[in-house]
Motif scaffolding. Structure first.
Motif, PDB file in Angstrom:
ATOM      1  N   ARG A 148       0.813  -1.214   0.000  1.00 14.59           N
ATOM      2  CA  ARG A 148       0.000   0.000   0.000  1.00 14.59           C
ATOM      3  C   ARG A 148       0.848   1.265   0.000  1.00 14.59           C
ATOM      4  O   ARG A 148       0.328   2.358   0.191  1.00 14.59           O
ATOM      5  CB  ARG A 148      -0.915   0.009   1.225  1.00 14.59           C
ATOM      6  N   GLY A 149       2.126   1.119  -0.226  1.00 16.33           N
ATOM      7  CA  GLY A 149       2.992   2.288  -0.268  1.00 16.33           C
ATOM      8  C   GLY A 149       4.419   1.882  -0.579  1.00 16.33           C
ATOM      9  O   GLY A 149       4.790   0.707  -0.486  1.00 16.33           O
ATOM     10  N   LEU A 150       5.221   2.870  -0.948  1.00 18.23           N
ATOM     11  CA  LEU A 150       6.605   2.599  -1.302  1.00 18.23           C
ATOM     12  C   LEU A 150       7.419   2.161  -0.092  1.00 18.23           C
ATOM     13  O   LEU A 150       8.260   1.264  -0.187  1.00 18.23           O
ATOM     14  CB  LEU A 150       7.220   3.838  -1.940  1.00 18.23           C
ATOM     15  N   ALA A 151       7.186   2.790   1.050  1.00 22.10           N
ATOM     16  CA  ALA A 151       7.917   2.402   2.261  1.00 22.10           C
ATOM     17  C   ALA A 151       7.531   0.997   2.701  1.00 22.10           C
ATOM     18  O   ALA A 151       8.376   0.212   3.142  1.00 22.10           O
ATOM     19  CB  ALA A 151       7.639   3.407   3.376  1.00 22.10           C
ATOM     20  N   ASP A 152       6.244   0.668   2.567  1.00 23.51           N
ATOM     21  CA  ASP A 152       5.793  -0.676   2.903  1.00 23.51           C
ATOM     22  C   ASP A 152       6.450  -1.707   2.005  1.00 23.51           C
ATOM     23  O   ASP A 152       6.868  -2.779   2.456  1.00 23.51           O
ATOM     24  CB  ASP A 152       4.265  -0.735   2.764  1.00 23.51           C
ATOM     25  N   PHE A 153       6.567  -1.395   0.720  1.00 22.31           N
ATOM     26  CA  PHE A 153       7.216  -2.320  -0.212  1.00 22.31           C
ATOM     27  C   PHE A 153       8.693  -2.505   0.147  1.00 22.31           C
ATOM     28  O   PHE A 153       9.200  -3.631   0.157  1.00 22.31           O
ATOM     29  CB  PHE A 153       7.084  -1.789  -1.634  1.00 22.31           C
ATOM     30  N   ALA A 154       9.387  -1.418   0.435  1.00 23.36           N
ATOM     31  CA  ALA A 154      10.810  -1.511   0.764  1.00 23.36           C
ATOM     32  C   ALA A 154      11.035  -2.345   2.025  1.00 23.36           C
ATOM     33  O   ALA A 154      11.947  -3.179   2.078  1.00 23.36           O
ATOM     34  CB  ALA A 154      11.402  -0.115   0.931  1.00 23.36           C
ATOM     35  N   ASP A 155      10.200  -2.141   3.041  1.00 20.20           N
ATOM     36  CA  ASP A 155      10.354  -2.906   4.279  1.00 20.20           C
ATOM     37  C   ASP A 155      10.084  -4.386   4.067  1.00 20.20           C
ATOM     38  O   ASP A 155      10.677  -5.237   4.749  1.00 20.20           O
ATOM     39  CB  ASP A 155       9.405  -2.355   5.348  1.00 20.20           C
ATOM     40  N   SER A 156       9.194  -4.719   3.138  1.00 23.98           N
ATOM     41  CA  SER A 156       8.859  -6.121   2.893  1.00 23.98           C
ATOM     42  C   SER A 156       9.903  -6.816   2.029  1.00 23.98           C
ATOM     43  O   SER A 156      10.151  -8.020   2.190  1.00 23.98           O
ATOM     44  CB  SER A 156       7.481  -6.216   2.217  1.00 23.98           C
ATOM     45  N   VAL A 157      10.530  -6.094   1.113  1.00 21.75           N
ATOM     46  CA  VAL A 157      11.484  -6.702   0.190  1.00 21.75           C
ATOM     47  C   VAL A 157      12.877  -6.809   0.809  1.00 21.75           C
ATOM     48  O   VAL A 157      13.641  -7.725   0.458  1.00 21.75           O
ATOM     49  CB  VAL A 157      11.530  -5.894  -1.121  1.00 21.75           C
TER      50      VAL A 157
END
Length: 412
Positions: A268-277
């Motif tokens: 749901r966001g760029l920061a969320d994606f970075a933390d998950s990857v």
């Protein structure tokens, strides 16, 4: 002649731009911004991106790739890039919507029967079964390409071990060329394939590092002992382990690509994606390093050679990270890291042989101290290890961006 209204909107300052037709969403947005609509010029500038996007995160990834940050989004009255992308996605019509009426046809002409097409009842034709077999064949072909360098190198090592004299030299030379060609063929497909060719300097340093892994330690030892006084034994166990490790490298790259695309679909966001990857990105080189260590132990035991865990492990990790970054469009950092590691090895060899000049014996002291303390493998281990660490830190900032995984990397 009066210029088109779209061009006038682009040329006018943001404070004097006209607003789109008032809708429930746009009235709410305009009430929040006041009379001006600063998002309109941004939508015109990235209109193609917005029309192609299937979700707001794809627009956010595209904006991020074009240098739009959360600080930039604040100038458009949004808290972050994803919030800005959500409004752009809601306000710009997609290509599917604009083409819906164009594709609507009152009459559907008769078409000839196509093998595999569904019949009137909606059931697929029996001849459509080959589609599943085609997918299986594609996966089998990809697996065969991943195993090809290791299989070719195994055959070459066996041939070298079973021969002697000139036939051994011929088999080794031709075999090295065959392994090179098989690796180039395998790199043309799969998750490690690059969209564009890397620079010639990157290729040169890569092959230098591989050549040093096979021949460098023996040459360095011979140089420190006053030689070489004849041929020295190559590190065939390292060469074989690196060639066979191409298959685990492909699997690790595929794991990263699949997990990144799945995370991209649900984030749901760029920061969320970075933390998950980021955890997946750190897991990939760890898994590859474990697989390479196991292969080194196996090859060393089979060939009755010492396994160069530090030198070969750091080189394999460096090559994997460099290829991952290059496959996702980041070419500068891998080129610098490979060049730095290769330059250290060149300088180490050069200082050893230059120390034989009158009054230059001190040049070999640093390399000699390192070799005496940890063996000849310490030189490539330090060079490649530091370069790999630098690329790993760099990848945690670049490969965790949504824009790096907006399209499948290395997809055919």
């Amino acid at each position: 002649m009066s210029e088109p209204s779209e061009l006038r909107d682009l040329r006018e300052p943001l404070s004097h731009q006209t607003t789109p037709p008032a809708t429930a969403a746009s009235r709410k947005a305009l009430a929040r911004r006041g009379g001006a609509d600063p998002v309109k010029a941004l939508m015109h500038r990235h209109r193609a991106l917005c029309e192609r996007a299937v979700d707001p995160l794809e627009i956010a990834a595209g904006l991020e790739a074009r240098g739009v940050t959360d600080r930039t989004a604040a100038r458009f009255r949004h808290r972050d890039v994803f919030s800005l992308a959500e409004e752009m996605y809601a306000r710009v019509p997609r290509e599917q919507e604009t083409r819906a009426t164009e594709n609507a046809m009152p009459d559907v002409p008769d078409v000839p029967d196509v093998p595999g097409a569904p019949d009137a009842s909606g059931a697929p034709d029996a001849t459509g079964a080959p589609d599943a077999h085609a997918g299986w064949a594609a996966r089998a072909g990809s697996a065969a390409l991943a195993l090809l360098p290791g299989a070719v190198c195994t055959a070459v090592v066996v041939g070298v071990r079973l021969t002697d004299g000139r036939p051994r030299l011929v088999i080794g030379t031709v075999g090295a060329l065959t392994v090179f060609l098989s690796l180039r063929l395998a790199l043309r497909r799969g998750p490690l394939r690059t969209a564009s060719d890397t620079t010639s300097g990157t290729h040169a340093w890569t092959w230098w590092l591989l050549a040093y892994a096979v021949l460098g330690d023996g040459l360095l030892n011979a140089g420190l002992d006053g030689g070489p006084h004849g041929p020295w034994s190559p590190a065939t166990a390292s060469a074989l382990a690196l060639a066979v490790a191409y298959a685990p490298a492909v699997w690790c790259a595929h794991l990263l690509a699949v997990r990144a695309r799945r995370t991209l679909a649900v984030s749901r966001g760029l920061a969320d994606f970075a933390d998950s990857v980021r955890p997946v990105l750190l897991t990939v080189p760890t898994l590859f390093l474990c697989a390479l260590a196991a292969l080194l132990a196996l090859c060393g035991a089979a060939l009755d050679e010492p396994a160069a865990y530090a030198a070969t492990g750091s080189l394999g990790t460096l090559l994997l990270l460099a290829r991952l970054l290059t496959a996702h469009g980041f070419t500068r950092a891998p080129a610098l890291a490979l060049g730095a590691a290769g330059a250290i090895e060149v300088i180490a060899l050069a200082t050893v042989f230059a120390s034989r000049l009158p009054g230059c014996s001190f040049l070999a002291a640093p390399v000699g101290s390192v070799v005496d303390a940890s063996g000849p493998g310490a030189v490539p281990g330090l060079a490649c290890g530091l370069a790999a660490l630098a690329l790993l830190i760099h990848s945690t900032r670049t490969l965790t961006r949504a824009s790096a995984h907006a399209a499948p990397a290395g997809a055919p």
